[in-house]
Design a protein around this motif. Structure first.
Motif, short mmCIF file in Angstrom:
data_model
loop_
_atom_site.label_atom_id
_atom_site.label_comp_id
_atom_site.label_asym_id
_atom_site.label_seq_id
_atom_site.Cartn_x
_atom_site.Cartn_y
_atom_site.Cartn_z
N ALA A 36 40.62 58.19 -24.60
CA ALA A 36 40.74 56.73 -24.47
C ALA A 36 39.39 56.10 -24.14
O ALA A 36 39.05 55.04 -24.69
CB ALA A 36 41.76 56.38 -23.39
N LEU A 37 38.62 56.76 -23.29
CA LEU A 37 37.35 56.17 -22.88
C LEU A 37 36.32 56.26 -24.01
O LEU A 37 35.49 55.39 -24.16
CB LEU A 37 36.83 56.85 -21.62
CG LEU A 37 37.65 56.49 -20.39
CD1 LEU A 37 37.20 57.33 -19.21
CD2 LEU A 37 37.50 55.02 -20.06
N ALA A 38 36.40 57.35 -24.78
CA ALA A 38 35.50 57.44 -25.93
C ALA A 38 35.79 56.30 -26.90
O ALA A 38 34.88 55.66 -27.43
CB ALA A 38 35.69 58.79 -26.63
N GLN A 39 37.11 56.03 -27.11
CA GLN A 39 37.46 54.91 -27.98
C GLN A 39 37.00 53.59 -27.39
O GLN A 39 36.59 52.68 -28.10
CB GLN A 39 38.98 54.90 -28.18
CG GLN A 39 39.48 56.11 -28.98
CD GLN A 39 40.98 56.21 -29.00
OE1 GLN A 39 41.67 55.50 -28.26
NE2 GLN A 39 41.51 57.09 -29.85
N ASP A 40 37.07 53.50 -26.04
CA ASP A 40 36.65 52.27 -25.37
C ASP A 40 35.16 52.02 -25.58
O ASP A 40 34.74 50.89 -25.82
CB ASP A 40 36.96 52.36 -23.88
CG ASP A 40 36.66 51.05 -23.16
OD1 ASP A 40 37.21 50.01 -23.55
OD2 ASP A 40 35.86 51.09 -22.21
N VAL A 41 34.35 53.08 -25.50
CA VAL A 41 32.92 52.93 -25.75
C VAL A 41 32.66 52.49 -27.18
O VAL A 41 31.83 51.62 -27.45
CB VAL A 41 32.18 54.24 -25.43
CG1 VAL A 41 30.74 54.16 -25.91
CG2 VAL A 41 32.24 54.53 -23.95
N GLU A 58 20.71 54.04 -27.50
CA GLU A 58 20.03 54.73 -26.42
C GLU A 58 21.04 55.40 -25.48
O GLU A 58 20.82 56.52 -25.01
CB GLU A 58 19.15 53.75 -25.64
CG GLU A 58 18.44 54.33 -24.43
CD GLU A 58 17.41 55.38 -24.81
OE1 GLU A 58 16.90 56.07 -23.89
OE2 GLU A 58 17.10 55.54 -26.01
N THR A 59 22.14 54.70 -25.22
CA THR A 59 23.18 55.29 -24.36
C THR A 59 23.71 56.58 -24.97
O THR A 59 23.88 57.59 -24.29
CB THR A 59 24.33 54.29 -24.15
OG1 THR A 59 23.82 53.13 -23.51
CG2 THR A 59 25.42 54.90 -23.28
N TYR A 60 24.00 56.56 -26.28
CA TYR A 60 24.50 57.76 -26.95
C TYR A 60 23.48 58.90 -26.88
O TYR A 60 23.84 60.07 -26.68
CB TYR A 60 24.85 57.46 -28.41
CG TYR A 60 26.22 56.85 -28.57
CD1 TYR A 60 27.37 57.57 -28.26
CD2 TYR A 60 26.35 55.54 -29.03
CE1 TYR A 60 28.62 57.00 -28.41
CE2 TYR A 60 27.60 54.97 -29.17
CZ TYR A 60 28.74 55.70 -28.86
OH TYR A 60 29.98 55.13 -28.99
N ARG A 61 22.20 58.57 -27.05
CA ARG A 61 21.17 59.61 -26.96
C ARG A 61 21.14 60.23 -25.56
O ARG A 61 21.01 61.44 -25.42
CB ARG A 61 19.79 59.02 -27.30
CG ARG A 61 19.57 58.81 -28.79
CD ARG A 61 18.11 58.54 -29.09
NE ARG A 61 17.68 57.25 -28.58
CZ ARG A 61 17.76 56.11 -29.29
NH1 ARG A 61 18.24 56.11 -30.51
NH2 ARG A 61 17.34 54.98 -28.75
N LEU A 62 21.26 59.41 -24.53
CA LEU A 62 21.25 59.92 -23.16
C LEU A 62 22.48 60.75 -22.86
O LEU A 62 22.42 61.77 -22.16
CB LEU A 62 21.12 58.76 -22.17
CG LEU A 62 19.79 57.99 -22.21
CD1 LEU A 62 19.86 56.77 -21.30
CD2 LEU A 62 18.64 58.90 -21.80
#
Length: 497
Positions: A36-41, A58-62
């Motif tokens: 659910a949280l992955a979908q939320d992001v 940048e968030t995904y890279r981190l």
């Protein structure tokens, strides 16, 4: 739970749920929030305003970096480690890296804290914190084995029963210090100003948290507040009324002792201020979101009916106790005596996590005294400076400004407070340290407490009544008060044991 806090919880888990091709599914299996949280992001990314895409990239890279490190440690660390250990360490690092007072508590640590705040527990009676990887004493509690053994604020605990604590985290160290009541434990102590460490042997006891202690010295009421828990204000009021009755209905004044008081609940600090201040601001808090900022005003009745009040503070007076000392000082309702306080000008909120996953203690606001000053990293400067001993050991004392990565002092008035012009003439005659022949401080003998004795002199001078040669050596007495969770000014991350 407040929706804002629930969303904060969700964001924390989202970091793991989408980090890397292997780490994402792993978290989705172990956490009910994963998918659910992955979908939320993903939804947040699609709803983002123009220009925000790079931030999400940048968030995904981190997050991918986090997942890569997780997998490397999980697969290659010298000893097997569980996923929970790694995640707990990551969560704790996320919070403790922000400031010294934010922290993550596992379910066990959260349960231990709830046992502690129930009013009694087994241990030594110490509040400790982690300082650059070392275990440092913040406060020895009144009447406990730690206080009777002479442990002091700022002492480092470097060993337990002959075994070094090097590399041991705070929670593990506290677990080692706890044990069955009646069993002995030896702590190895490093004290600033002493060349060599020394050992202190104590016997564990059931620690009764006694918040209010009181005594009558002649016609002067003395009330010690050890912390700000849910019944602190009602306990203080009852103690004052009892002392007034004991004095035949007529008191000369009150000494409010906040020394070594590490803080507690914000609402109780405000309630205590209400007992002395009848109108005007008591404290204001400023949060990240202006809607969460607030100002708290006094709406009380002065329980002393205008009697002289002296507030005792020292380097162990922190947070909620600084709110009270600062408010009474700004309103010129008391004279503050002692040494500069700890300097913690932030408010923490305790946020339980769902799914039996413990809780986080998060710094959510700064607070300011009625005049608009922030004491963050600075502390309350007493109106009359009086040290406990002849030795000026202030450079060895632990204060907020000595901790790593503290939050900035900002947002308050930058105008230095004006010197008070309403102090009684005796203030100029009070020495800042005991004479050479002053006896060593003994908790059971108030006559050895130099700061207390000077406070009694100030009350006597302001009331126009003579003071006895010295206060009688009778134990202060009072009842136990329970603690409470919730919004507080508590000086975390520290652990009581």
């Amino acid at each position: 739970m407040n929706l804002r806090y629930a969303l904060l919880l969700g964001t924390g888990f989202a970091f793991g749920a989408v980090a890397g091709p292997q780490f994402g599914p792993l978290l989705a299996q172990h956490s009910p929030f994963g998918t659910a949280l992955a979908q939320d992001v993903e939804q947040n990314a699609s709803d983002a305003k123009p220009g925000a895409k790079n931030d999400h990239d940048e968030t995904y890279r981190l997050l991918t970096l986090f997942g890569d490190v997780f997998e490397q440690v999980r697969a290659g660390y010298v000893s097997p480690v569980t996923d929970r250990e790694l995640i707990n360490n990551a969560l704790n690092g996320m919070l403790t890296g922000l400031d010294p007072h934010s922290s993550y508590m596992t379910a066990k640590q959260f349960a231990d804290m709830q046992v502690q705040t129930s009013g009694q527990f087994g241990g030594l009676g110490l509040e400790v914190t982690s300082d650059a990887g070392l275990i440092k004493v913040m406060t020895p509690m009144d009447g406990t084995p730690a206080q009777h053994a002479g442990l002091k604020t700022g002492d480092y605990i470097i060993g337990i029963n002959g075994k070094s604590l090097e590399g041991i985290d705070l929670s593990d160290a506290v677990d080692r210090m706890r044990g069955q009541p009646g069993t002995k434990i030896t702590l190895s102590i490093k004290r600033q100003g002493k060349d060599k460490p020394f050992d202190v042997t104590m016997t564990r006891e059931i620690i009764h948290i006694q918040v209010i202690r009181s005594a009558l010295y002649g016609k002067t009421a003395y009330i010690r507040v050890a912390s700000f828990d849910e019944d602190t204000e009602s306990g203080l009021r009852k103690a004052f009324e009892a002392l007034k009755k004991q004095a035949g209905g007529k008191l000369d004044g009150l000494i409010l002792d906040l020394r070594n008081n590490p803080g507690g609940l914000l609402n109780q600090a405000v309630a205590v201020c209400d007992d002395f201040i009848t109108s005007g601001a008591v404290v204001s808090t400023r949060a990240r979101n202006p809607r969460d900022s607030q100002r708290m005003d006094a709406h009380g009745t002065d329980i002393t009916d205008g009697l002289p009040v002296v507030v005792l503070i020292n380097e162990g007076s922190a947070s909620a106790s600084e709110i009270v000392a600062g408010a009474l000082q700004d309103h010129h309702r008391s004279i503050t005596l002692g040494v500069r306080s700890f300097g913690k000008g932030s408010v923490q909120t305790l946020i339980p996590l769902s799914g039996d996953n413990g809780a986080i203690r998060l710094t959510t606001a700064r607070y300011y005294t009625p005049s608009g000053r922030s004491i963050q990293g600075l502390g309350i400067v007493p109106d009359i400076k009086v040290r406990e001993t002849r030795e000026d050991d202030s450079k060895y004392m632990l204060r907020e400004g000595d901790l790593a990565h503290i939050i900035k002092n900002e947002g308050g008035t930058q105008t230095p407070p004006q010197p008070r012009t309403d102090l009684p003439p005796i203030a100029k005659t009070i020495p800042d340290a005991p004479p050479a022949n002053w006896p060593a401080f003994d908790l059971s003998k108030p006559s050895t407490d130099f700061q207390l004795q000077e406070g009694l002199k100030v009350i006597a001078a302001m009331s126009g009544h003579p003071m006895p040669a010295e206060a009688p050596d009778s134990s202060a007495k009072g009842g136990k008060q329970p603690d409470q969770q919730g919004p507080s000014t508590d000086s975390a991350p520290h652990t009581t044991h």
